[in-house]
Design a protein around this motif. Structure first.
Motif, mmCIF file in Angstrom:
data_model
loop_
_atom_site.group_PDB
_atom_site.id
_atom_site.type_symbol
_atom_site.label_atom_id
_atom_site.label_comp_id
_atom_site.label_asym_id
_atom_site.label_seq_id
_atom_site.Cartn_x
_atom_site.Cartn_y
_atom_site.Cartn_z
ATOM 1 N N LEU A 233 43.673 27.286 43.160
ATOM 2 C CA LEU A 233 43.692 28.291 42.098
ATOM 3 C C LEU A 233 45.061 28.954 42.001
ATOM 4 O O LEU A 233 45.563 29.218 40.904
ATOM 5 N N ALA A 234 45.673 29.223 43.144
ATOM 6 C CA ALA A 234 46.983 29.879 43.149
ATOM 7 C C ALA A 234 48.035 29.021 42.456
ATOM 8 O O ALA A 234 48.946 29.544 41.799
ATOM 9 N N ASP A 235 47.909 27.711 42.576
ATOM 10 C CA ASP A 235 48.847 26.810 41.904
ATOM 11 C C ASP A 235 48.778 26.952 40.385
ATOM 12 O O ASP A 235 49.740 26.626 39.683
ATOM 13 N N TYR A 236 47.650 27.431 39.880
ATOM 14 C CA TYR A 236 47.489 27.687 38.449
ATOM 15 C C TYR A 236 47.784 29.148 38.095
ATOM 16 O O TYR A 236 47.524 29.588 36.985
ATOM 17 N N GLY A 237 48.327 29.882 39.062
ATOM 18 C CA GLY A 237 48.680 31.274 38.818
ATOM 19 C C GLY A 237 47.563 32.251 39.098
ATOM 20 O O GLY A 237 47.716 33.454 38.853
ATOM 21 N N LEU A 238 46.431 31.751 39.607
ATOM 22 C CA LEU A 238 45.268 32.598 39.850
ATOM 23 C C LEU A 238 45.208 32.961 41.334
ATOM 24 O O LEU A 238 44.420 32.424 42.105
ATOM 25 N N GLU A 239 46.057 33.907 41.712
ATOM 26 C CA GLU A 239 46.202 34.249 43.124
ATOM 27 C C GLU A 239 45.821 35.684 43.433
ATOM 28 O O GLU A 239 45.344 35.990 44.524
ATOM 29 N N ARG A 240 46.016 36.582 42.459
ATOM 30 C CA ARG A 240 45.688 37.995 42.669
ATOM 31 C C ARG A 240 44.400 38.331 41.924
ATOM 32 O O ARG A 240 44.308 38.170 40.712
ATOM 33 N N GLY A 241 43.419 38.784 42.675
ATOM 34 C CA GLY A 241 42.152 39.088 42.032
ATOM 35 C C GLY A 241 41.259 39.947 42.903
ATOM 36 O O GLY A 241 41.551 40.204 44.071
ATOM 37 N N MET A 242 40.159 40.383 42.303
ATOM 38 C CA MET A 242 39.143 41.114 43.038
ATOM 39 C C MET A 242 37.783 40.555 42.648
ATOM 40 O O MET A 242 37.582 40.118 41.511
ATOM 41 N N THR A 243 36.879 40.534 43.596
ATOM 42 C CA THR A 243 35.542 39.981 43.379
ATOM 43 C C THR A 243 34.504 41.040 43.699
ATOM 44 O O THR A 243 34.632 41.775 44.687
ATOM 45 N N ILE A 244 33.471 41.091 42.840
ATOM 46 C CA ILE A 244 32.396 42.048 43.017
ATOM 47 C C ILE A 244 31.077 41.274 43.105
ATOM 48 O O ILE A 244 30.634 40.683 42.120
ATOM 49 N N PRO A 245 30.450 41.236 44.282
ATOM 50 C CA PRO A 245 29.198 40.486 44.440
ATOM 51 C C PRO A 245 27.980 41.309 44.024
ATOM 52 O O PRO A 245 27.994 42.543 44.088
ATOM 53 N N ILE A 246 26.949 40.613 43.578
ATOM 54 C CA ILE A 246 25.660 41.235 43.284
ATOM 55 C C ILE A 246 24.605 40.465 44.064
ATOM 56 O O ILE A 246 24.370 39.283 43.794
ATOM 57 N N HIS A 247 23.996 41.097 45.030
ATOM 58 C CA HIS A 247 22.977 40.450 45.848
ATOM 59 C C HIS A 247 21.599 40.768 45.282
ATOM 60 O O HIS A 247 21.238 41.931 45.102
ATOM 61 N N LEU A 248 20.828 39.722 45.016
ATOM 62 C CA LEU A 248 19.558 39.832 44.323
ATOM 63 C C LEU A 248 18.407 39.408 45.232
ATOM 64 O O LEU A 248 18.627 38.794 46.284
ATOM 65 N N PRO A 249 17.166 39.721 44.849
ATOM 66 C CA PRO A 249 16.013 39.333 45.676
ATOM 67 C C PRO A 249 15.930 37.824 45.889
ATOM 68 O O PRO A 249 16.443 37.039 45.098
ATOM 69 N N GLU A 250 15.277 37.429 46.982
ATOM 70 C CA GLU A 250 15.026 36.030 47.327
ATOM 71 C C GLU A 250 16.311 35.248 47.553
ATOM 72 O O GLU A 250 16.351 34.030 47.355
ATOM 73 N N GLY A 251 17.372 35.942 47.945
ATOM 74 C CA GLY A 251 18.626 35.262 48.248
ATOM 75 C C GLY A 251 19.438 34.863 47.048
ATOM 76 O O GLY A 251 20.479 34.219 47.185
ATOM 77 N N LYS A 252 18.980 35.216 45.842
ATOM 78 C CA LYS A 252 19.743 34.881 44.643
ATOM 79 C C LYS A 252 20.986 35.763 44.561
ATOM 80 O O LYS A 252 21.090 36.787 45.247
ATOM 81 N N PHE A 253 21.890 35.393 43.669
ATOM 82 C CA PHE A 253 23.229 35.973 43.768
ATOM 83 C C PHE A 253 23.952 35.859 42.433
ATOM 84 O O PHE A 253 23.723 34.935 41.667
ATOM 85 N N ALA A 254 24.781 36.859 42.128
ATOM 86 C CA ALA A 254 25.662 36.797 40.956
ATOM 87 C C ALA A 254 26.989 37.439 41.333
ATOM 88 O O ALA A 254 27.083 38.176 42.321
ATOM 89 N N VAL A 255 28.022 37.157 40.542
ATOM 90 C CA VAL A 255 29.349 37.659 40.898
ATOM 91 C C VAL A 255 30.230 37.774 39.662
ATOM 92 O O VAL A 255 30.091 37.000 38.716
ATOM 93 N N VAL A 256 31.105 38.763 39.686
ATOM 94 C CA VAL A 256 32.177 38.897 38.694
ATOM 95 C C VAL A 256 33.493 38.970 39.457
ATOM 96 O O VAL A 256 33.578 39.632 40.495
#
Length: 249
Positions: free
Chosen positions: A113-136
């Protein structure tokens, strides 16, 4: 509710699809100083055993042309994805990149990803019931003159609220089924059918009779399913398919 979160909440009321919702999120995140945004969700518990992960399909805005060509090789090795299971709060990509716990494939993934210029970022996880998951994730590429540390500290709380507001909205509006996930089309209908009968203890000749197909065709479908699932036996394939949520018995 801060001004940006209120704006997102209000504008999402007029969204007609997941894609238009993600467009709105991108416009607001761009106004904060970011240049890219992504959203992803997982329909099953992401971990398969101790060191294996379900691939995570990214739904993105403004990513550079060609970035996805080899990314499929890294969907299960994304270190930012893995880091989401260390907590519930936003985190800086640089903290992940500098970790001495990263494996070879994880390091290759973030550098890709860094090779495409995508090196600086922040991630926000969302933990859901039954182990499900979402993220921005919100990202700043090389075209931005933003000072990353300042942007990160100034938007930390806002991005947390935007993320949860976005996910809640698309869930309430019934848009979650429109989100592309990595496993949605893992097995073909015929592979699923053959594997389902195998789960009920049927042999290949028995399945061939039930489906009115040749034994060789049934064996080929089961072999293909095993390859896709990286399983060593048909029993292993059935167990893994059920665990991943791509087969119901």
């Amino acid at each position: 509710m801060d001004k940006c979160t209120q704006e997102l909440h209000d504008r999402l009321k007029d969204a007609r699809s997941f894609e238009s919702s993600l467009d709105i999120l991108y416009e607001i995140v761009q106004g904060l100083g970011f240049t890219q945004v992504l959203y992803a969700r997982q329909l099953v518990n992401p971990r398969i055993g101790e060191n294996e992960w379900v691939p995570l399909r990214l739904n993105v805005r403004n990513f550079p042309r060609g970035w996805e060509h080899k990314w499929r090789e890294f969907e299960a090795h994304d270190p930012y994805y893995h880091a989401c299971f260390n907590g519930t709060l936003p985190f800086d990509w640089s903290d992940v990149q500098s970790s001495d716990m990263l494996g070879r494939e994880e390091s290759e993934a973030w550098r890709y990803l860094a090779d495409y210029g995508l090196e600086r970022g922040m991630t926000i996880p969302i933990h859901l019931p039954e182990g499900k998951f979402a993220v921005v994730s919100a990202i700043v590429d090389r075209t931005s003159s933003a000072t990353w540390d300042t942007l990160y500290s100034n938007t930390y709380q806002t991005m947390f609220h935007l993320t949860h507001t976005f996910h809640k909205s698309i869930s309430n509006r019934g848009f979650l089924d429109e989100v592309e996930v990595a496993l949605s089309n893992l097995l073909s209908p015929r592979e699923s059918e053959c594997l389902r009968w195998a789960a009920h203890g049927k042999t290949s000749p028995e399945i061939a009779m039930i489906l009115d197909r040749s034994v060789e065709t049934v064996r080929l479908h089961i072999k293909n399913a095993m390859l896709k699932l990286d399983a060593s036996t048909r029993t292993h394939a059935v167990a893994k398919a059920v665990r991943l949520g791509v087969l119901t018995t």
